[in-house]
Design a protein around this motif. Structure first.
Motif, mmCIF file in Angstrom:
data_model
loop_
_atom_site.group_PDB
_atom_site.id
_atom_site.type_symbol
_atom_site.label_atom_id
_atom_site.label_comp_id
_atom_site.label_asym_id
_atom_site.label_seq_id
_atom_site.Cartn_x
_atom_site.Cartn_y
_atom_site.Cartn_z
ATOM 1 N N LEU A 162 -6.788 12.663 -2.194
ATOM 2 C CA LEU A 162 -5.486 12.819 -2.410
ATOM 3 C C LEU A 162 -4.689 13.215 -1.369
ATOM 4 O O LEU A 162 -2.974 13.095 -0.188
ATOM 5 N N LYS A 163 -4.920 15.167 -1.064
ATOM 6 C CA LYS A 163 -4.078 15.669 0.263
ATOM 7 C C LYS A 163 -3.857 14.911 1.405
ATOM 8 O O LYS A 163 -2.508 15.217 1.980
ATOM 9 N N GLU A 164 -5.109 14.502 1.544
ATOM 10 C CA GLU A 164 -4.838 13.255 3.048
ATOM 11 C C GLU A 164 -3.797 11.829 3.264
ATOM 12 O O GLU A 164 -3.196 12.474 4.086
ATOM 13 N N THR A 165 -4.065 11.349 2.103
ATOM 14 C CA THR A 165 -2.835 10.575 1.927
ATOM 15 C C THR A 165 -1.688 11.250 1.688
ATOM 16 O O THR A 165 -1.232 10.174 2.292
ATOM 17 N N ARG A 166 -1.657 12.214 0.906
ATOM 18 C CA ARG A 166 0.473 12.604 0.818
ATOM 19 C C ARG A 166 0.721 12.953 2.283
ATOM 20 O O ARG A 166 1.733 12.700 2.425
ATOM 21 N N VAL A 167 -0.530 13.473 3.071
ATOM 22 C CA VAL A 167 0.551 13.915 4.660
ATOM 23 C C VAL A 167 0.560 13.140 5.297
ATOM 24 O O VAL A 167 0.625 12.656 6.047
ATOM 25 N N GLU A 168 -0.360 11.550 5.681
ATOM 26 C CA GLU A 168 -0.846 10.597 5.866
ATOM 27 C C GLU A 168 1.432 9.805 5.124
ATOM 28 O O GLU A 168 1.281 9.211 6.473
ATOM 29 N N LEU A 169 1.550 9.417 4.022
ATOM 30 C CA LEU A 169 2.287 9.057 3.798
ATOM 31 C C LEU A 169 3.286 10.187 4.463
ATOM 32 O O LEU A 169 4.576 9.338 4.711
ATOM 33 N N GLU A 170 3.197 11.479 4.276
ATOM 34 C CA GLU A 170 4.653 12.104 4.308
ATOM 35 C C GLU A 170 5.573 12.424 6.176
ATOM 36 O O GLU A 170 5.798 11.416 6.492
ATOM 37 N N ASN A 171 4.074 11.902 6.711
ATOM 38 C CA ASN A 171 4.039 11.727 8.337
ATOM 39 C C ASN A 171 4.313 9.930 8.503
ATOM 40 O O ASN A 171 5.412 9.961 9.376
ATOM 41 N N PHE A 172 4.357 9.009 7.875
ATOM 42 C CA PHE A 172 4.398 7.594 7.842
ATOM 43 C C PHE A 172 6.176 7.598 7.549
ATOM 44 O O PHE A 172 7.134 7.212 8.471
ATOM 45 N N THR A 173 6.411 8.225 6.837
ATOM 46 C CA THR A 173 7.721 7.828 5.993
ATOM 47 C C THR A 173 8.839 9.035 6.514
ATOM 48 O O THR A 173 9.831 8.926 7.204
ATOM 49 N N ASN A 174 8.528 10.561 7.687
ATOM 50 C CA ASN A 174 9.376 10.706 8.523
ATOM 51 C C ASN A 174 9.415 10.623 9.664
ATOM 52 O O ASN A 174 10.485 10.492 10.120
ATOM 53 N N ARG A 175 8.871 9.222 10.214
ATOM 54 C CA ARG A 175 8.369 8.686 11.548
ATOM 55 C C ARG A 175 9.121 7.463 10.989
ATOM 56 O O ARG A 175 10.432 6.785 11.750
ATOM 57 N N ALA A 176 9.224 7.253 9.355
ATOM 58 C CA ALA A 176 10.525 5.678 9.620
ATOM 59 C C ALA A 176 11.679 6.446 9.319
ATOM 60 O O ALA A 176 12.589 5.489 9.548
ATOM 61 N N ILE A 177 12.125 7.482 8.504
ATOM 62 C CA ILE A 177 13.706 7.594 8.376
ATOM 63 C C ILE A 177 13.856 8.061 9.901
ATOM 64 O O ILE A 177 15.038 7.625 10.307
ATOM 65 N N SER A 178 13.430 9.014 10.925
ATOM 66 C CA SER A 178 13.705 8.959 12.030
ATOM 67 C C SER A 178 14.004 7.745 13.247
ATOM 68 O O SER A 178 14.973 7.672 13.560
ATOM 69 N N ILE A 179 13.216 6.843 13.323
ATOM 70 C CA ILE A 179 13.377 5.489 13.666
ATOM 71 C C ILE A 179 14.811 4.583 13.065
ATOM 72 O O ILE A 179 15.380 4.113 13.895
ATOM 73 N N LEU A 180 15.328 4.809 12.010
ATOM 74 C CA LEU A 180 16.073 4.320 11.257
ATOM 75 C C LEU A 180 17.351 5.400 11.260
ATOM 76 O O LEU A 180 18.203 4.705 11.858
ATOM 77 N N ALA A 181 17.221 6.648 11.596
ATOM 78 C CA ALA A 181 18.079 7.309 11.696
ATOM 79 C C ALA A 181 18.690 7.054 12.996
ATOM 80 O O ALA A 181 20.087 6.819 13.403
ATOM 81 N N GLU A 182 17.788 6.820 13.942
ATOM 82 C CA GLU A 182 18.271 6.191 15.469
ATOM 83 C C GLU A 182 18.615 5.230 15.885
ATOM 84 O O GLU A 182 19.912 5.076 16.277
ATOM 85 N N ASN A 183 18.291 4.457 15.181
ATOM 86 C CA ASN A 183 18.794 2.260 14.761
ATOM 87 C C ASN A 183 19.895 2.191 13.886
ATOM 88 O O ASN A 183 21.323 2.148 14.345
ATOM 89 N N HIS A 184 20.680 3.076 13.541
ATOM 90 C CA HIS A 184 21.874 3.496 12.957
ATOM 91 C C HIS A 184 22.933 4.050 13.714
ATOM 92 O O HIS A 184 24.160 3.703 13.509
#
Length: 138
Positions: free
Chosen positions: A70-92
């Motif tokens: 669960l901890k590994e999954t949480r970290v992976e999900l957090e990393n994925f979400t952070n990357r996606a937010i960063s990409i969205l911010a750049e595109n915005h």
């Protein structure tokens, strides 16, 4: 009271004592049986408790694995979400720059449209004035 009567009384009391003693023996035998049954039950209970301890230990081990996963999954999900937010911010940001450029171009076009309409209206007025003055317009 004669000796014979005393002996009869004594024998009678002994007989009652034997009856009571026989009842006590039955009670003692019943207690022994109950104690033996209790020992068996306690032994079974000890086995059950031992089995439960093993199962709890196994569950604790499995729970540790689940927590780690669960901890590994949480970290992976957090990393994925952070990357996606960063990409969205750049595109915005890029879209906002393009939108600002488009708005400037649209504003410039609007100004030109107003000027063309004004000039068209002036040409029409001049043509009418020439026609009234007697000139022919081609």
């Amino acid at each position: 009271m004669t000796d014979s009567q005393k002996l009869d009384l004594l024998l009678e009391q002994m007989s009652e004592f034997r009856k009571e003693l026989g009842g006590l023996r039955e009670d003692v035998n019943e207690l022994k049986t109950d104690v033996a049954q209790l020992k068996t039950d306690v032994a079974q209970l000890k086995e059950d408790v031992s089995e439960l301890k093993e199962r709890v230990s196994s569950l604790e081990g499995r729970m540790s694995v689940v927590e780690a996963t669960l901890k590994e999954t949480r970290v992976e999900l957090e990393n994925f979400t952070n990357r996606a937010i960063s990409i969205l911010a750049e595109n915005h940001l890029s879209l906002m720059e393009k939108l600002n450029h488009s708005i400037k171009a649209a504003d410039t076009n609007s100004v030109y449209e107003v000027k063309v309409e004004y000039l068209t209206e002036r040409v029409n007025k001049l043509e009418r004035a020439f026609v009234q003055a007697g000139y022919k317009i081609a």
